[in-house]
Design an enzyme around this catalytic site. Sequence first.
Site, PDB file in Angstrom:
ATOM      1  CG  HIS A   1     -16.654 -19.463  -3.084  1.00 40.69           C
ATOM      2  ND1 HIS A   1     -16.710 -18.208  -3.659  1.00 40.69           N
ATOM      3  CD2 HIS A   1     -15.402 -19.937  -3.329  1.00 40.69           C
ATOM      4  CE1 HIS A   1     -15.525 -17.930  -4.217  1.00 40.69           C
ATOM      5  NE2 HIS A   1     -14.719 -18.964  -4.017  1.00 40.69           N
TER       6      HIS A   1
ATOM      7  CG  ASP B   1      -9.888 -16.526  -2.034  1.00 38.41           C
ATOM      8  OD1 ASP B   1      -9.444 -17.498  -1.408  1.00 38.41           O
ATOM      9  OD2 ASP B   1     -10.260 -16.590  -3.225  1.00 38.41           O
TER      10      ASP B   1
ATOM     11  CG  HIS C   1     -11.682 -17.607  -6.499  1.00 40.21           C
ATOM     12  ND1 HIS C   1     -10.560 -18.144  -5.914  1.00 40.21           N
ATOM     13  CD2 HIS C   1     -11.759 -18.138  -7.746  1.00 40.21           C
ATOM     14  CE1 HIS C   1      -9.980 -18.977  -6.769  1.00 40.21           C
ATOM     15  NE2 HIS C   1     -10.687 -18.984  -7.893  1.00 40.21           N
TER      16      HIS C   1
ATOM     17  CG  ASP D   1      -7.008 -17.799  -4.310  1.00 44.47           C
ATOM     18  OD1 ASP D   1      -6.946 -16.735  -3.681  1.00 44.47           O
ATOM     19  OD2 ASP D   1      -8.034 -18.475  -4.406  1.00 44.47           O
TER      20      ASP D   1
END
Lengths: 435, 557
Positions: free
Chosen positions: A112, A151, A153, A240
């Site tokens: 991020h 991932d 996200h 995740d």
Amino acid sequence: MLSAKRKTGLVFFPAFDWSVSPTHPEREERLLYTQDQVMEEGLLDLDGVVEYRVRPATYADIRRTHFCVPDEAAVTTESHLIAAGGCLVAADAVMKREVDSAFALVRPPGHHAMRVVHGNRGFCNINIEAVMIEYIRDVYNVRKVAIVDTDCHHGDGTQDIYWHDPDTLFISIHQDGRTLYPGTGFPADMGGPNAIGSTINIPLPPRTGEEGFRTALDELVMPLIERFEPELIVNSAGQDNHYEDPITHMNFSARGYADLTARLKPHLAVLEGGYSVEKALPYINVGIIMAMAGLPTATVKEPNYDTEYEAQTPEVDKYVDQTISTVRKQFITSQPPPDINKDGRIIERRRNIFYDTDMIQELQTERIRRCRDCAGALWIESSSSRGYRILAIHVPRWACPACQKQARQWCESVPAKTYDKVYIQDRTKNSYTVI
Amino acid sequence: MILGLDVGGTQTDAVLVKDGHVVAHGKTVNGADLLETLDTALDQVLSGVDPKEVRRAVFSTTLATNAIVEDHLEPAGMIVSSGPGMDPEWFTVGPSYHVVSGCMDHRGTEVTPIDRGAVMNAVSAIKRQGIRVAGVAGKFSVRNPLHELMMSQWITDSFSYVAMGHIFSGSLNFPRRVATTYLNAALHGVHHSFVSALEKTLTRRGITAPRYLLKPDGGTVSLSGSYRFPAQTAQSGPAASVMGALALDGCRETALILDVGGTTTDMAILLDGVPLCVPRGITLGEFRTSIRSLLTRSLGLGGDSRVRVDDKGCLKIGPTREGSAVAFGGPVPTPTDAMIVLRLLHAGDLKAARRAMEAVAGPLNLHPLAAAERILTNMAQTIALSAEAFLYSVNSRPVYTIHEVIECARVAPTILIVLGGPAPMLAPYLAAAFNLPYRIPRFHDVANAVGAAAARVTTEVTLQADTQRGTAVIPEAGLEIPIRRDFSMEAALSMAREILEKRASDEGASPDELDFAVTEKEEYSMVRGGARVGKNIRLKLTIVPGIAPDWAEKEQC
């Protein structure tokens, strides 16, 4: 004695003495059970699996990728430097042909973190994959790199860093941004004017399971990579998407991750998120390592897999298929239309960026030179709610003479006393200057 | 007095030590029968000595090593339970290996109960093959030994001996646990008969003092304690030398030990008197085990190595040994001949040694003396190169905390401790090759036997407490103890300490040699759903290798 079919490097850095805060998901305990499982499996004893010692990255390594505001010391700790350095160690092992592929099992994560860094977003300060890729480009003279971000996200930081770069194919598979942080990553985001089609976002609905990921890989990821012909495949191996993960809503499994790794065959995998520290991470990581080593992974599954895992529902099936066919149409059966701006034109965009961990608001104005020959000279003005106002000028690694000239003009015409700092990152010379 | 005995590859060294001084020593060429060799070696040092004066006797033997390397293992059956992860069939060992269902997870929570029917079927299959000993091993049994304990209980009447995985080592590594358990079962019979024969020999000589065997970690275990884990007496030779260096020199600073023998040179590192251990465990033949061992590196280069000039005109030393030096009637030139020609060593037939050097010097267009000089220089440089690689591997060991990445200094030796017969002759050459000062302890040529005599009992215990599960597990003692939610690190330390002391005295330690080190101490908050639900405490207490208190003053030479 059992031995790996493919030589695999492992860089393990669980940072057992670092956390964002004592009860934060990104805490000391996160890789504890993964370490237990990896040790108990005896994976490090396999012939052909080599464990490497981490080394801290230097500020010079960070400066290939980021503009840190006010400087690196203010936004990084030792742990960030070691996590990034762990990726560099993994890269060295692969590029020196000591191993076929390597997995950097490090924390804290990085995907991020954007090009300009004012603080921590989504548990990330430094984009460890990007730092690694720019290091590889400089040290081993590699140009074309594909990044597959698995991932849960959206990898918005990596997307930001490579938004304008036609030499980096960035593919992110993630839970739909309308249902999860950071709320971005839609198929319409395809890259900047000089790099349209080199960013590919595949948002999948909540509760997507093994089947959905397999379809995404077969129908989209693999054909796109094949067409791009990268010299190197990097997997941002966030974990995740797992059905046990406490902060997401997907339905993926350890076996699924192992299969994905076996098919994708990344040269380098880097751990990103994944917060089911006890029920998922140990099994996913063992599966990934075994898959990288070319071992059969049928025996890898969570203890509760048979009772807790449910296959995708028909409605999720349908939704996933729809999404994938939309993205296929956009990128594979037809091509995204090229940018209509003339060469040499300066294109501007303004953005608000929110740092959820550090509660910082950043306001960015970005100017890019439209260019058919390189990634384009880039001018970024950034101010933050912490009171910094900076200007950052970036000359891409393979900048054409015209873009280099444009960057020089920008440098010469900086108005006096407007900015706290002016940063010039010239990737053609690997120089980084702060005025 | 303390009696120390080290059985090497070709010869056996024995010493009798009084107040830190070697009062008698001897070397015996090994015969076919180990006990006979021991007997001869004992004769050499004990003649005229009142056996009552021997307070302690320590033996470093090659029995277990030879049985493993020469494949004289008794057939042993294995029953293992695992769960998800690597396929347990990949770790198959021995003639009768059976996987039964049953699974513990990494926290020691039972996932699948153990299948008694399958265990009993395995027993029948093992019995049908005429096998009399067995081992049981479970994945994560060191986090919860229940499955191994149950299996052992069910099958104990069917076999003369059953080895369990969790009591040997508290470390995590299932494949190594399987291999080590198997070795402990497969060596049980041969070890048993050797130990009782050794007991008889000592009793016949009137030696009633406590007697011990040396382990590869440089510690000792009493003969009676050694029955539990016969495999841990394998490969103790290199550790004997390291302990000898420690006893005779003290090894302050960062010391590189070089033990130059006839066939090999062994290396080890001590940091201020504390030897480094191998990660995970020692490899014996084809078996990767969880047996603790000092970190040593062996190089095929010694005083009797074969010296030749290859067809490219290069000087080659080692790695084979064809026999003794030409000066002692051997077949090919050796570094020992070079030492004799250079008058560094006054022994053997000087003329024969010179002939050997002439044979080497001819193709090199050198004077025989210059050739001898070059042989010793080359030998020292080869040892230095090999040591550099050894140090590189030590310094590239992974570390897992920021503190270690930042603080861990690189290991760089500041002093050479040179042992072995050729030590005085070769040490100056080594000092030049390493560019380091050196020391040669007295009794350097029997340092290994001295090391056996001086070593103390070592042992360790592992404790893992999980306040959410409400248990503390000490695998080495086969204990799972209920604990309260407020169980603390202090409580864990005192619990582990009590078990360690008991275990040490079972292995033959005297109460005055129980100084232990805390080698692992970690505490994690377990957080679920943003709230703390408990603590995870991990401890390892170790009695590290060291010199027994009854060994006299440490001496600097």
